[in-house]
Design a protein around this motif. Structure first.
Motif, PDB file in Angstrom:
ATOM      1  N   THR A 262      65.054  93.299  25.359  1.00  0.00           N
ATOM      2  CA  THR A 262      65.713  93.774  26.655  1.00  0.00           C
ATOM      3  C   THR A 262      67.320  93.897  26.285  1.00  0.00           C
ATOM      4  N   VAL A 263      67.678  92.692  25.588  1.00  0.00           N
ATOM      5  CA  VAL A 263      69.149  92.550  25.436  1.00  0.00           C
ATOM      6  C   VAL A 263      69.680  93.559  24.066  1.00  0.00           C
ATOM      7  N   VAL A 264      68.734  93.785  23.476  1.00  0.00           N
ATOM      8  CA  VAL A 264      69.098  94.842  21.997  1.00  0.00           C
ATOM      9  C   VAL A 264      69.156  96.116  22.916  1.00  0.00           C
ATOM     10  N   ALA A 265      68.305  96.567  23.558  1.00  0.00           N
ATOM     11  CA  ALA A 265      68.396  97.850  24.367  1.00  0.00           C
ATOM     12  C   ALA A 265      69.348  97.922  25.175  1.00  0.00           C
ATOM     13  N   GLU A 266      69.824  96.935  25.933  1.00  0.00           N
ATOM     14  CA  GLU A 266      71.128  97.313  26.616  1.00  0.00           C
ATOM     15  C   GLU A 266      72.343  97.179  25.847  1.00  0.00           C
ATOM     16  N   LEU A 267      72.347  96.461  24.477  1.00  0.00           N
ATOM     17  CA  LEU A 267      73.584  96.613  23.759  1.00  0.00           C
ATOM     18  C   LEU A 267      73.545  97.779  23.400  1.00  0.00           C
ATOM     19  N   GLU A 268      72.605  98.485  22.734  1.00  0.00           N
ATOM     20  CA  GLU A 268      72.592  99.907  22.349  1.00  0.00           C
ATOM     21  C   GLU A 268      72.943 100.941  23.145  1.00  0.00           C
ATOM     22  N   SER A 269      72.443 100.890  24.325  1.00  0.00           N
ATOM     23  CA  SER A 269      72.918 101.617  25.449  1.00  0.00           C
ATOM     24  C   SER A 269      74.421 101.684  25.927  1.00  0.00           C
ATOM     25  N   TYR A 270      75.024 100.504  25.578  1.00  0.00           N
ATOM     26  CA  TYR A 270      76.449 100.407  25.989  1.00  0.00           C
ATOM     27  C   TYR A 270      77.438 100.704  25.028  1.00  0.00           C
ATOM     28  N   SER A 271      76.982 100.372  23.732  1.00  0.00           N
ATOM     29  CA  SER A 271      77.808 100.748  22.624  1.00  0.00           C
ATOM     30  C   SER A 271      77.171 100.484  21.220  1.00  0.00           C
ATOM     31  N   THR A 272      77.249 101.571  20.635  1.00  0.00           N
ATOM     32  CA  THR A 272      76.439 101.566  19.092  1.00  0.00           C
ATOM     33  C   THR A 272      77.257 100.395  18.402  1.00  0.00           C
ATOM     34  N   GLU A 273      78.438 100.566  18.568  1.00  0.00           N
ATOM     35  CA  GLU A 273      79.161  99.557  17.510  1.00  0.00           C
ATOM     36  C   GLU A 273      79.162  98.196  17.850  1.00  0.00           C
ATOM     37  N   LEU A 274      78.951  97.870  19.100  1.00  0.00           N
ATOM     38  CA  LEU A 274      78.546  96.636  19.468  1.00  0.00           C
ATOM     39  C   LEU A 274      77.288  96.014  19.148  1.00  0.00           C
ATOM     40  N   ALA A 275      76.344  96.943  19.133  1.00  0.00           N
ATOM     41  CA  ALA A 275      74.899  96.676  18.778  1.00  0.00           C
ATOM     42  C   ALA A 275      74.993  96.646  17.265  1.00  0.00           C
ATOM     43  N   GLN A 276      75.721  97.195  16.506  1.00  0.00           N
ATOM     44  CA  GLN A 276      75.846  96.734  14.986  1.00  0.00           C
ATOM     45  C   GLN A 276      76.411  95.659  14.357  1.00  0.00           C
ATOM     46  N   LEU A 277      77.080  94.730  15.588  1.00  0.00           N
ATOM     47  CA  LEU A 277      78.027  93.729  15.177  1.00  0.00           C
ATOM     48  C   LEU A 277      76.841  92.541  14.326  1.00  0.00           C
ATOM     49  N   PRO A 278      77.338  91.686  13.669  1.00  0.00           N
ATOM     50  CA  PRO A 278      76.171  90.863  13.127  1.00  0.00           C
ATOM     51  C   PRO A 278      75.796  89.854  14.321  1.00  0.00           C
ATOM     52  N   ARG A 279      74.518  89.615  14.349  1.00  0.00           N
ATOM     53  CA  ARG A 279      74.025  89.045  15.470  1.00  0.00           C
ATOM     54  C   ARG A 279      72.488  88.029  14.977  1.00  0.00           C
ATOM     55  N   TRP A 280      72.842  86.789  15.202  1.00  0.00           N
ATOM     56  CA  TRP A 280      71.923  85.757  14.952  1.00  0.00           C
ATOM     57  C   TRP A 280      70.937  85.404  16.076  1.00  0.00           C
ATOM     58  N   LEU A 281      69.885  85.101  15.922  1.00  0.00           N
ATOM     59  CA  LEU A 281      68.942  84.648  17.066  1.00  0.00           C
ATOM     60  C   LEU A 281      68.909  83.230  17.004  1.00  0.00           C
ATOM     61  N   VAL A 282      68.959  82.729  18.322  1.00  0.00           N
ATOM     62  CA  VAL A 282      69.068  81.069  18.401  1.00  0.00           C
ATOM     63  C   VAL A 282      68.027  81.025  19.442  1.00  0.00           C
ATOM     64  N   LEU A 283      67.154  80.387  19.084  1.00  0.00           N
ATOM     65  CA  LEU A 283      65.824  79.872  19.816  1.00  0.00           C
ATOM     66  C   LEU A 283      66.182  78.500  20.556  1.00  0.00           C
ATOM     67  N   ASN A 284      66.446  78.691  21.981  1.00  0.00           N
ATOM     68  CA  ASN A 284      66.986  77.493  22.773  1.00  0.00           C
ATOM     69  C   ASN A 284      66.168  76.748  23.483  1.00  0.00           C
ATOM     70  N   LYS A 285      66.521  75.695  23.726  1.00  0.00           N
ATOM     71  CA  LYS A 285      65.096  74.860  24.902  1.00  0.00           C
ATOM     72  C   LYS A 285      64.154  74.356  23.992  1.00  0.00           C
ATOM     73  N   THR A 286      64.349  74.285  22.429  1.00  0.00           N
ATOM     74  CA  THR A 286      63.159  74.070  21.990  1.00  0.00           C
ATOM     75  C   THR A 286      62.596  72.509  22.126  1.00  0.00           C
ATOM     76  N   ASP A 287      63.310  71.821  23.145  1.00  0.00           N
ATOM     77  CA  ASP A 287      62.868  70.351  23.469  1.00  0.00           C
ATOM     78  C   ASP A 287      61.702  70.536  24.240  1.00  0.00           C
ATOM     79  N   LEU A 288      61.373  71.597  24.963  1.00  0.00           N
ATOM     80  CA  LEU A 288      60.461  71.954  25.883  1.00  0.00           C
ATOM     81  C   LEU A 288      59.266  72.517  25.251  1.00  0.00           C
ATOM     82  N   LEU A 289      59.106  72.604  23.809  1.00  0.00           N
ATOM     83  CA  LEU A 289      57.880  73.019  23.422  1.00  0.00           C
ATOM     84  C   LEU A 289      57.534  71.794  22.270  1.00  0.00           C
ATOM     85  N   ASP A 290      56.114  71.870  22.071  1.00  0.00           N
ATOM     86  CA  ASP A 290      55.920  70.904  20.997  1.00  0.00           C
ATOM     87  C   ASP A 290      55.820  71.532  19.758  1.00  0.00           C
ATOM     88  N   GLU A 291      55.627  70.864  18.606  1.00  0.00           N
ATOM     89  CA  GLU A 291      55.705  71.462  17.128  1.00  0.00           C
ATOM     90  C   GLU A 291      54.563  72.467  17.066  1.00  0.00           C
TER      91      GLU A 291
END
Length: 354
Positions: A262-291
């Motif tokens: 969803t977010v990637v699609a909105e980035l590409e719709s807004y600006s191709t240059e912005l969508a091509q910036l280096p992007r790291w995925l951060v999985l947050n709230k991992t304390d709510l999941l078991d191993e």
């Protein structure tokens, strides 16, 4: 203070002073000749970068700025005083456009930078300037020229090294508060963040970078839904995007990886240059999941996300994995600084390649 990232103002440079028509009148000197002095130059209007400002809110109250006019010339060959230049402080990161033509005039990117936006008028000429062997008593003078007047559109794009990206309630504000002294509003409902927030992240001695948080994106943001699309332009200056994903959304039927698309699609719709910036995925709230659940999520990420894209697992609330993420970001910035590049794909020792 309310965050204001756009403003329209009018600037008027001072007119040039008029030249003077005057003749020398002294006892025993019946034909003294012309002695009218020139006028003074009009003051110009400059924008001055000020790192103590972070909003354009002050321009809600004052929208017109006018420099001083040049003084008219005087007799006895006295030149009029020039008008004083006017310096208008603006936040660092302000782009300036002509409001009528849309032409970009300049970009204030550092503190102390001066940008000329309205040139003062040129001084008029006194009649002493027109004296010649054939015109010994000139009665003409020249008026000063008008100073520039124009309407300006100011747009503030915050200057940050790292930008936080994600859906509402992905934990962006919590992460910013965890790693910096910023105090963003945090609550358990969407769109808690209503305007960009900046924080300085200090990793070590003489090691720091600026992180920006913007309101969360939702599907359809490129068409005007939600708030985040209005502030996406603030991420255009960043060098790295951290894309936060809520691994334990309130609705159990929602797939966390759908949020990525969803977010990637909105980035590409807004600006191709912005969508091509280096992007790291951060999985947050991992304390709510078991191993076991977290391992399964990593496996699914590996099959759906572009191979080689850095992936981190953290908990912004407990701080787990946050220090390793910030150190990797710092290394990435330092390596790209050394290489003289704006983009990069250095993930750091603690990154997991999906």
């Amino acid at each position: 203070m309310k965050f204001i990232d756009e403003a329209t103002i009018t600037v008027k440079a001072g007119d040039g002073g008029n030249g003077c028509v005057s003749f020398r009148r002294e006892k025993y000197i019946p034909f003294g000749g012309p002695d009218g002095g020139d006028g003074g130059d009009g003051g110009s209007v400059w924008l001055l970068g000020n790192d103590g400002l972070n909003t354009l809110a002050d321009f809600r109250f004052q929208r017109r700025f006018e420099a001083q006019r040049g003084e008219n010339g005087h007799g006895r060959n006295r030149t009029g005083r020039s008008g004083t230049d006017l310096e208008v402080p603006v936040p660092v990161g302000t782009q300036v456009f002509d409001a009528d033509t849309g032409e970009m005039i300049g970009d204030v990117t550092r503190a102390g930078q001066r940008l000329l936006v309205a040139q003062g008028g040129f001084h008029g000429l006194g009649n002493a300037r027109y004296k010649s062997s054939t015109n010994r008593a000139p009665r003409q003078s020249k008026p000063g020229t008008p100073g520039d007047q124009r309407a300006l559109k100011l747009e503030l794009k915050v200057l940050a090294d790292v930008g936080l990206l994600g859906l509402p309630n992905a934990g962006k504000s919590t992460l910013l508060k965890q790693v910096s002294a910023a105090e963003p509003k945090i609550a358990d409902y969407p769109f808690t963040t209503l305007h960009p927030q900046l924080g300085v992240v200090r990793v070590g001695q003489n090691q720091s970078f600026v992180m920006a948080d913007i309101p969360g994106l939702i599907e359809g943001a490129a068409e005007g839904a939600g708030l985040g699309i209005r502030f996406l332009k603030h991420l255009a200056r960043t060098r790295l995007l951290l894309h936060l994903i809520d691994v334990a959304p309130p609705d159990p039927d929602v797939d966390p990886l759908d949020a990525v698309e969803t977010v990637v699609a909105e980035l590409e719709s807004y600006s191709t240059e912005l969508a091509q910036l280096p992007r790291w995925l951060v999985l947050n709230k991992t304390d709510l999941l078991d191993e076991e659940s977290l391992a399964a999520l990593h496996e699914r990420v590996a099959t759906r996300i572009v191979p080689g894209q850095p992936v981190f697992a953290i908990s912004a609330v407990t701080g787990a994995g946050v220090a390793a993420l910030m150190q990797s970001v710092m290394r990435d910035i330092e390596q790209r600084d050394a290489a003289g590049t704006d983009g990069g794909d250095v993930a750091g020792d603690h990154a997991e390649d999906a």
